[in-house]
Design an enzyme around this catalytic site. Sequence first.
Site, mmCIF file in Angstrom:
data_model
loop_
_atom_site.group_PDB
_atom_site.id
_atom_site.type_symbol
_atom_site.label_atom_id
_atom_site.label_comp_id
_atom_site.label_asym_id
_atom_site.label_seq_id
_atom_site.Cartn_x
_atom_site.Cartn_y
_atom_site.Cartn_z
ATOM 1 N NE ARG A 176 -2.965 -1.457 3.169
ATOM 2 C CZ ARG A 176 -3.414 -1.172 4.388
ATOM 3 N NH1 ARG A 176 -4.138 -0.083 4.594
ATOM 4 N NH2 ARG A 176 -3.139 -1.969 5.395
ATOM 5 C CD GLN A 202 8.588 -14.464 6.016
ATOM 6 O OE1 GLN A 202 8.635 -13.232 6.090
ATOM 7 N NE2 GLN A 202 7.570 -15.160 6.493
ATOM 8 C CE LYS A 262 33.461 26.927 0.202
ATOM 9 N NZ LYS A 262 34.211 26.451 -0.968
ATOM 10 C CE1 TYR A 279 30.385 31.591 -1.418
ATOM 11 C CE2 TYR A 279 32.256 32.281 -2.770
ATOM 12 C CZ TYR A 279 31.589 31.307 -2.038
ATOM 13 O OH TYR A 279 32.124 30.051 -1.918
ATOM 14 C CG ASN A 281 35.779 30.620 -3.452
ATOM 15 O OD1 ASN A 281 35.111 31.136 -4.347
ATOM 16 N ND2 ASN A 281 35.361 29.574 -2.768
ATOM 17 C CB ALA A 297 33.373 51.495 -2.975
HETATM 18 C C1 UD1 Z 1 -0.428 -8.642 12.980
HETATM 19 C C2 UD1 Z 1 -0.926 -9.547 14.070
HETATM 20 C C3 UD1 Z 1 -2.157 -8.921 14.723
HETATM 21 C C4 UD1 Z 1 -1.832 -7.541 15.264
HETATM 22 C C5 UD1 Z 1 -1.227 -6.687 14.155
HETATM 23 C C6 UD1 Z 1 -0.715 -5.404 14.727
HETATM 24 C C7 UD1 Z 1 -0.398 -11.821 13.371
HETATM 25 C C8 UD1 Z 1 -0.922 -13.054 12.773
HETATM 26 N N1 UD1 Z 1 -1.262 -10.827 13.506
HETATM 27 O O1 UD1 Z 1 -1.417 -8.585 12.000
HETATM 28 O O2 UD1 Z 1 -2.631 -9.738 15.786
HETATM 29 O O3 UD1 Z 1 -2.989 -6.937 15.763
HETATM 30 O O4 UD1 Z 1 -0.119 -7.367 13.530
HETATM 31 O O5 UD1 Z 1 -0.326 -4.560 13.678
HETATM 32 O O6 UD1 Z 1 0.754 -11.750 13.719
HETATM 33 N N2 UD1 Z 1 5.738 -9.890 8.182
HETATM 34 C C9 UD1 Z 1 6.823 -10.588 7.713
HETATM 35 N N3 UD1 Z 1 6.616 -11.767 7.052
HETATM 36 C C10 UD1 Z 1 5.389 -12.280 6.869
HETATM 37 C C11 UD1 Z 1 4.277 -11.552 7.335
HETATM 38 C C12 UD1 Z 1 4.487 -10.364 8.009
HETATM 39 O O7 UD1 Z 1 7.961 -10.155 7.872
HETATM 40 O O8 UD1 Z 1 5.294 -13.335 6.257
HETATM 41 C C13 UD1 Z 1 5.950 -8.613 8.880
HETATM 42 C C14 UD1 Z 1 5.395 -7.473 8.063
HETATM 43 O O9 UD1 Z 1 6.412 -6.894 7.270
HETATM 44 C C15 UD1 Z 1 4.922 -6.510 9.130
HETATM 45 C C16 UD1 Z 1 4.594 -7.395 10.313
HETATM 46 O O10 UD1 Z 1 5.239 -8.623 10.079
HETATM 47 O O11 UD1 Z 1 5.928 -5.663 9.525
HETATM 48 C C17 UD1 Z 1 3.112 -7.569 10.545
HETATM 49 O O12 UD1 Z 1 2.572 -8.211 9.435
HETATM 50 P P1 UD1 Z 1 1.118 -7.903 8.929
HETATM 51 O O13 UD1 Z 1 0.820 -8.770 7.792
HETATM 52 O O14 UD1 Z 1 0.943 -6.444 8.772
HETATM 53 O O15 UD1 Z 1 0.251 -8.407 10.179
HETATM 54 P P2 UD1 Z 1 -1.209 -8.009 10.508
HETATM 55 O O16 UD1 Z 1 -2.128 -8.764 9.622
HETATM 56 O O17 UD1 Z 1 -1.346 -6.540 10.523
#
Ligand code: UD1
Length: 457
Positions: free
Chosen positions: A13, A74, A350, A365, A385, A422
């Site tokens: 987003r 990951q 400067k 300057y 300069n 001047a």
């Molecule tokens: C998660 C929580 C939710 C909480 C919310 C708070 C879980 C299942 N849910 O939901 O309970 O209220 O955060 O904001 O944990 N990320 C990874 N790898 C992944 C998935 C996510 O690195 O495979 C990272 C994302 O980059 C992000 C964070 O984990 O920074 C949270 O992931 P996101 O998918 O936003 O979780 P929510 O659905 O918001």
Amino acid sequence: MNIVILAAGQGKRMNSALPKVLHTLAGKPMLGHVLDTLKILGRGLHPCLVLGHGQSAVKGFLDQRQDVVSIALQEEQKGTGHAVLQALPHLNSSETTLILYGDVPLIQVQTLETLLKLAQNGAFAILTQVRQDPTGYGRIIRNLDSEVVGIVEEKDASSEQKQITEINTGIIACATEDLKKWIQQLQPNNAQGEYYLTDIVVLAAKDGVPIRTLHPQFAFEVEGVNSRAQLAQLERVWQEHLAQTLLAQGVTLLDPARIDIRGHFQCGSDVTIDIGCIFEGEVEIAAGVSIGPYCFIKDSKIGSQSQIKAFSHLEGSVVKEMAIIGPYARLRPGTLIERQAHVGNFVEVKNSHIGQGSKVNHLSYVGDADIGQRVNIGAGTITCNYDGVNKHRTTIEDDAFIGSDTQLVAPVTVGKGATIGAGTTLTKDAPAEKLTISRAKQLSVDWQRPQKNKSKD
Ligand code: UD1
Ligand code: CA
């Protein structure tokens, strides 16, 4: 202690080529905020970052900062539990693990310290929050004794569970041995087909591990960023917080909603800051300084009782006590302005040293120059300069007077107490105490002004 920072998500987003965690808040990438907070939390903490989308850009950022971190990849984002799974080999089983997020930038040290205390002796600590509108968050499920027994994600929640206003912020701390065991038991049998980190809470409850919760001191600490609109909103909330902190310290802000601090800002007492000012990098302002409207000040130090007037632009400069800068002055890197010196409107300085009580008040300057004390530099003076290849220095000794519209062709020296007429183009050193002038002789001749042609009609 182990620390895991989840930062593998794409941040769809954001609509950006830049990974989400590198978008800046208060002038610093969000991930930088988290890493800096960890530096305050404890020396020698080496967090493990879980990276996926945009990993090379994030690694580039980490190299720049020279942070000691480990990285777990990951490749496919299969949920927060799956993300933590990748980090497990990096975690020391005998210590506590704290889980943070690269897109939750404003978590504060105090909150983390309290959370870690709650997680002592093998307990499970969750940072939770009560929100008027909990939509989208995981809900904290408690039993009749109000003990936490689970977390249910929005998409899996019953309409009853959706009424719960206590939400999971995602930030948790627990014993690593337990974490490893629980994470490996996770199954993606839920509405999103993901491995939910939150499912380990049920496992902890089943194991009889005490589950403790804590709210953050400030709501902004747990705000995550998913869109540019949320980032902009959080920026305002954070700036408001910084402004309130300054007010409490004894700084006058003509409008706390119109100041931006992007870096480390140190301010003495009874400083007054007018609207629209931006402070970047390392800025130190001593007591009694006044800063006019719409100034930009970066990596600079201002001495006590000095005045920086409207629309001035300072970078990499030091201004000593009781100096007056601006309006419309530009101080560039390497500038040192001594006590009671004045730099006025449309003056660019400067890499120069301007001595105590000296004045450069209009349209000049001054580059690569060393100017002594009590020197007066007239309007329109230019230090030439740069010869097109190299930079050269100009030296102007104490009590010299430089007439308006003078060009000082460097390298050149103006001696103590010398006067430059001047309009002079100074190409050789000017001796002390003498008047030096290079100027075409003035002459007057009879002269008939041309007449305007009479038109025919
Ligand atoms: C998660 C929580 C939710 C909480 C919310 C708070 C879980 C299942 N849910 O939901 O309970 O209220 O955060 O904001 O944990 N990320 C990874 N790898 C992944 C998935 C996510 O690195 O495979 C990272 C994302 O980059 C992000 C964070 O984990 O920074 C949270 O992931 P996101 O998918 O936003 O979780 P929510 O659905 O918001
Ligand atoms: Ca989120």
